[in-house]
Design a protein around this motif. Structure first.
Motif, PDB file in Angstrom:
ATOM      1  N   TYR A   1       5.738   3.255   1.997  1.00 55.26           N
ATOM      2  CA  TYR A   1       4.579   2.102   1.749  1.00 55.26           C
ATOM      3  C   TYR A   1       4.230   1.629   2.889  1.00 55.26           C
ATOM      4  O   TYR A   1       5.581   1.266   4.113  1.00 55.26           O
ATOM      5  CB  TYR A   1       4.977   1.461   0.673  1.00 55.26           C
ATOM      6  N   THR A   2       3.297   0.078   3.088  1.00 49.65           N
ATOM      7  CA  THR A   2       3.665  -0.583   4.092  1.00 49.65           C
ATOM      8  C   THR A   2       3.524  -2.219   2.771  1.00 49.65           C
ATOM      9  O   THR A   2       2.814  -2.477   2.141  1.00 49.65           O
ATOM     10  CB  THR A   2       2.240   0.028   5.002  1.00 49.65           C
TER      11      THR A   2
ATOM     12  N   VAL B   1       2.393   0.630 -17.071  1.00 44.45           N
ATOM     13  CA  VAL B   1       2.318   0.377 -16.139  1.00 44.45           C
ATOM     14  C   VAL B   1       3.325   0.324 -15.024  1.00 44.45           C
ATOM     15  O   VAL B   1       3.523   1.269 -13.631  1.00 44.45           O
ATOM     16  CB  VAL B   1       0.904  -0.307 -15.073  1.00 44.45           C
ATOM     17  N   GLY B   2       3.750  -0.739 -15.321  1.00 47.73           N
ATOM     18  CA  GLY B   2       5.674  -1.247 -14.505  1.00 47.73           C
ATOM     19  C   GLY B   2       6.448   0.372 -14.911  1.00 47.73           C
ATOM     20  O   GLY B   2       7.366   0.604 -13.796  1.00 47.73           O
ATOM     21  N   LYS B   3       6.723   0.915 -15.815  1.00 48.32           N
ATOM     22  CA  LYS B   3       7.631   1.427 -15.858  1.00 48.32           C
ATOM     23  C   LYS B   3       6.929   2.837 -15.064  1.00 48.32           C
ATOM     24  O   LYS B   3       7.683   3.831 -15.265  1.00 48.32           O
ATOM     25  CB  LYS B   3       7.643   2.539 -17.578  1.00 48.32           C
ATOM     26  N   HIS B   4       5.511   3.097 -15.290  1.00 43.56           N
ATOM     27  CA  HIS B   4       5.252   4.426 -14.435  1.00 43.56           C
ATOM     28  C   HIS B   4       5.731   4.384 -13.283  1.00 43.56           C
ATOM     29  O   HIS B   4       6.009   5.145 -12.423  1.00 43.56           O
ATOM     30  CB  HIS B   4       3.598   4.272 -14.923  1.00 43.56           C
ATOM     31  N   PHE B   5       5.276   3.484 -12.420  1.00 47.52           N
ATOM     32  CA  PHE B   5       5.709   2.779 -11.599  1.00 47.52           C
ATOM     33  C   PHE B   5       7.316   3.393 -10.187  1.00 47.52           C
ATOM     34  O   PHE B   5       7.080   3.894  -9.673  1.00 47.52           O
ATOM     35  CB  PHE B   5       5.098   1.446 -10.915  1.00 47.52           C
TER      36      PHE B   5
ATOM     37  N   HIS C   1       1.240  -0.695   0.063  1.00 49.93           N
ATOM     38  CA  HIS C   1      -0.360  -0.063  -0.026  1.00 49.93           C
ATOM     39  C   HIS C   1       0.740   1.429  -0.083  1.00 49.93           C
ATOM     40  O   HIS C   1       1.848   1.077   1.075  1.00 49.93           O
ATOM     41  CB  HIS C   1      -0.961   0.157   1.332  1.00 49.93           C
ATOM     42  N   TYR C   2       0.765   2.416  -0.999  1.00 49.67           N
ATOM     43  CA  TYR C   2       1.344   3.200  -0.933  1.00 49.67           C
ATOM     44  C   TYR C   2       0.407   4.845  -0.414  1.00 49.67           C
ATOM     45  O   TYR C   2      -0.879   4.430  -1.203  1.00 49.67           O
ATOM     46  CB  TYR C   2       1.480   3.831  -2.728  1.00 49.67           C
ATOM     47  N   ALA C   3       0.736   5.209   0.125  1.00 51.20           N
ATOM     48  CA  ALA C   3      -0.015   6.443   0.190  1.00 51.20           C
ATOM     49  C   ALA C   3       0.137   7.647  -0.130  1.00 51.20           C
ATOM     50  O   ALA C   3       1.212   8.237  -0.885  1.00 51.20           O
ATOM     51  CB  ALA C   3      -0.018   6.884   2.567  1.00 51.20           C
ATOM     52  N   ASN C   4      -0.947   8.603  -0.345  1.00 57.08           N
ATOM     53  CA  ASN C   4      -0.736   9.751  -0.967  1.00 57.08           C
ATOM     54  C   ASN C   4      -0.871   9.561  -1.998  1.00 57.08           C
ATOM     55  O   ASN C   4      -0.463  10.869  -2.738  1.00 57.08           O
ATOM     56  CB  ASN C   4       0.182  10.615  -0.762  1.00 57.08           C
TER      57      ASN C   4
ATOM     58  N   LYS D   1       7.719   4.963  -7.098  1.00 56.30           N
ATOM     59  CA  LYS D   1       8.659   3.707  -6.244  1.00 56.30           C
ATOM     60  C   LYS D   1       9.837   4.827  -5.679  1.00 56.30           C
ATOM     61  O   LYS D   1      10.475   5.144  -4.288  1.00 56.30           O
ATOM     62  CB  LYS D   1       9.544   2.246  -6.673  1.00 56.30           C
ATOM     63  N   PRO D   2      10.483   5.772  -6.549  1.00 60.14           N
ATOM     64  CA  PRO D   2      11.957   6.660  -6.024  1.00 60.14           C
ATOM     65  C   PRO D   2      10.835   7.234  -5.374  1.00 60.14           C
ATOM     66  O   PRO D   2      12.270   8.593  -5.043  1.00 60.14           O
ATOM     67  CB  PRO D   2      11.561   7.389  -7.642  1.00 60.14           C
ATOM     68  N   HIS D   3      10.231   7.809  -4.793  1.00 61.27           N
ATOM     69  CA  HIS D   3       9.041   8.378  -3.593  1.00 61.27           C
ATOM     70  C   HIS D   3       8.544   8.577  -2.476  1.00 61.27           C
ATOM     71  O   HIS D   3       7.625   8.685  -2.385  1.00 61.27           O
ATOM     72  CB  HIS D   3       8.514  10.108  -4.964  1.00 61.27           C
ATOM     73  N   ALA D   4       9.229   8.090  -2.000  1.00 61.45           N
ATOM     74  CA  ALA D   4       8.592   7.236  -0.825  1.00 61.45           C
ATOM     75  C   ALA D   4       8.601   8.066   0.475  1.00 61.45           C
ATOM     76  O   ALA D   4       8.030   7.983   1.182  1.00 61.45           O
ATOM     77  CB  ALA D   4      10.141   5.930  -0.023  1.00 61.45           C
TER      78      ALA D   4
END
Length: 237
Positions: free
Chosen positions: A82-83, A65-69, A47-50, A74-77
């Motif tokens: 995330y949980t 979708v993978g490239k966008h993620f 789960h990714y917040a915000n 993912k780089p903007h923790a």
């Protein structure tokens, strides 16, 4: 990291990706759910917040979708902590996307960005027709029906989709035969312009439906509707 804090229940939709098995989103809590593959099988759900509805629409509708993620989430923790929710203990049967679920997802979307590509495909697969307005003269259809009509107008629908205008059928005998066979069973959806305070577009129909709100600049623009094709096959109650 693991947590005992209650998390939103998010319905996952399988996608075509080499790294990501399924995705989902909770607009109320702005939580993105991503299930990854491990050894070729669906595994842990994170789960990714915000993640806003707009950001999710861009993510779900991305060509990859993978490239966008891996480029935007993912780089903007710091922004999207995330949980790890773990791997679901029991694989459950896929939940059919209902008109109510889809309407809830679409509520609050900005005019011109009503649906992501993936959402249109999911709506089509679930037999859902999404109806909303554009400009001051268009009735838009997405999902099971992908079309548009000049409006205000009355659109006629049945379990096969949108009935063509009689005047648009000229000398095609098969099309005419189909038109007259379908006409007695169609149900009407009336597209109304400026008939209700606070909205440019609203819709009136006796077909069971769920409603959602499209905004423009933060203000209500259109109260759209979602119809299940299964309800078009039933006799009016």
């Amino acid at each position: 990291m693991n947590t005992a804090v209650a998390a939103p229940q998010i319905t996952l939709q399988a996608i075509q990706s080499s790294q990501i098995a399924a995705i989902g989103h909770c607009p109320a809590t702005e939580t993105l759910a991503v299930q990854f593959f491990r050894k070729g099988a669906p595994a842990d759900v994170y789960h990714y917040a915000n993640v806003s509805a707009t950001e999710y629409a861009a993510f779900a509708g991305a060509e990859s979708v993978g490239k966008h993620f891996y480029a935007h989430i993912k780089p903007h923790a710091d922004k999207h902590p995330y949980t790890n929710m773990g791997t679901p203990a029991v694989e459950q049967a896929p939940v059919k996307l209902s008109k109510e679920l889809l309407a809830g997802l679409l509520t609050g979307r900005e005019y011109g960005k009503e649906m992501a590509k993936e959402e249109k495909l999911q709506a089509k697969a679930a037999g859902l027709i999404v109806i909303f307005g554009a400009s001051d003269d268009l009735m838009e259809f997405r999902g099971f029906v992908d079309d548009e009509r000049g409006a205000p107008t009355i659109a006629l629908l049945d379990a096969k989709g949108l009935l063509p205008f009689r005047e648009d059928i000229q000398h095609d005998d098969d099309a005419l035969k189909d038109y007259f066979a379908r006409a007695p069973q169609v149900r009407a959806v009336d597209a109304l312009w400026g008939k209700e305070d606070g909205y440019s577009w609203t819709y009136r129909t006796d077909v069971p439906h769920a409603t959602f709100e499209i905004v423009e600049g933060g203000e209500p623009y259109c109260r759209g509707i979602v119809i299940d094709v299964a309800d078009l096959a039933a006799e009016p109650g």
